[in-house]
Design a protein around this motif. Structure first.
Motif, PDB file in Angstrom:
ATOM      1  N   UNK A   1      39.225  35.792  45.037  1.00  0.00           N
ATOM      2  CA  UNK A   1      38.521  37.009  45.425  1.00  0.00           C
ATOM      3  C   UNK A   1      37.295  36.698  46.281  1.00  0.00           C
ATOM      4  N   UNK A   2      36.625  35.605  45.987  1.00  0.00           N
ATOM      5  CA  UNK A   2      35.459  35.217  46.782  1.00  0.00           C
ATOM      6  C   UNK A   2      35.896  34.868  48.199  1.00  0.00           C
ATOM      7  N   UNK A   3      37.017  34.139  48.352  1.00  0.00           N
ATOM      8  CA  UNK A   3      37.464  33.751  49.688  1.00  0.00           C
ATOM      9  C   UNK A   3      37.913  34.960  50.497  1.00  0.00           C
ATOM     10  N   UNK A   4      38.481  35.979  49.844  1.00  0.00           N
ATOM     11  CA  UNK A   4      38.873  37.193  50.560  1.00  0.00           C
ATOM     12  C   UNK A   4      37.631  37.916  51.062  1.00  0.00           C
ATOM     13  N   UNK A   5      36.591  37.992  50.256  1.00  0.00           N
ATOM     14  CA  UNK A   5      35.359  38.669  50.673  1.00  0.00           C
ATOM     15  C   UNK A   5      34.703  37.956  51.849  1.00  0.00           C
ATOM     16  N   UNK A   6      34.781  36.640  51.871  1.00  0.00           N
ATOM     17  CA  UNK A   6      34.154  35.886  52.953  1.00  0.00           C
ATOM     18  C   UNK A   6      34.895  36.084  54.272  1.00  0.00           C
ATOM     19  N   UNK A   7      36.205  36.245  54.216  1.00  0.00           N
ATOM     20  CA  UNK A   7      36.986  36.397  55.440  1.00  0.00           C
ATOM     21  C   UNK A   7      36.748  37.740  56.109  1.00  0.00           C
ATOM     22  N   UNK A   8      36.488  38.771  55.366  1.00  0.00           N
ATOM     23  CA  UNK A   8      36.340  40.103  55.934  1.00  0.00           C
ATOM     24  C   UNK A   8      34.884  40.364  56.302  1.00  0.00           C
ATOM     25  N   UNK A   9      34.566  40.086  57.539  1.00  0.00           N
ATOM     26  CA  UNK A   9      33.227  40.388  58.027  1.00  0.00           C
ATOM     27  C   UNK A   9      33.276  41.725  58.737  1.00  0.00           C
ATOM     28  N   UNK A  10      32.240  42.495  58.555  1.00  0.00           N
ATOM     29  CA  UNK A  10      32.177  43.783  59.226  1.00  0.00           C
ATOM     30  C   UNK A  10      31.769  43.574  60.670  1.00  0.00           C
ATOM     31  N   UNK A  11      32.517  44.178  61.562  1.00  0.00           N
ATOM     32  CA  UNK A  11      32.162  44.122  62.968  1.00  0.00           C
ATOM     33  C   UNK A  11      31.222  45.274  63.267  1.00  0.00           C
TER      34      UNK A  11
END
Length: 152
Positions: free
Chosen positions: A16-26
């Motif tokens: 779950x931590x790695x998924x949150x890191x991948x999704x950066x808000x543009x």
């Protein structure tokens, strides 16, 4: 709690931590690109290619200034690559700034004959340094300076 439970908990938390890191808000931004546009076909091809990008909200093509403006949640490098994929290999990010934003528009790196009217090339030489000696000398002999007569 067994060893399997602790291992499964460890891996699920890291997942779950790695998924949150991948999704950066543009962020919403406007990207300007300089590209040579000759005809209606070129204009339509570029507009269709860029408007189909994920996150592109609006696309404006100005054939007279050779400028493409894209607004939305897009990455400037990806927009540039998409424009170059249409066959316009010499496309580049917009290198010009308005004439009024530059202190020395006729500096060696700033003046460009091919620039659109009212624009000069963005360069280090054209930018004014705060407190530079030129500004001090110009204000030294200015009409607003009450002590200018004593120096002459």
């Amino acid at each position: 709690m067994g060893a399997l439970d602790s291992l499964s908990e460890y891996f699920s938390n890291n997942f779950y931590v790695s998924i949150r890191k991948r999704r950066k808000r543009k962020v919403m931004q406007t990207v300007n690109i300089k590209v040579k546009i000759d005809c209606d076909g070129c204009e339509r091809k570029i507009k269709n290619a860029v408007s189909s990008m994920k996150g592109a909200k609006s696309v404006e093509v100005n054939r007279k200034m050779h400028k493409v403006t894209v607004s939305g949640y897009v990455d400037p490098k990806k927009v540039l690559k998409r424009v170059q994929s249409t066959g316009k290999k010499k496309a580049e990010l917009w290198p010009y700034v308005p004439y009024t934003m530059v202190a020395y528009p006729y500096a060696a790196g700033a003046y460009d004959k091919r620039a659109p009217p009212g624009f000069v090339r963005k360069s280090e030489q054209a930018q004014a340094q705060p407190g530079s000696t030129d500004d001090k000398l110009m204000s030294f002999f200015s009409d607003e300076n009450p002590n200018a007569c004593t120096v002459m």
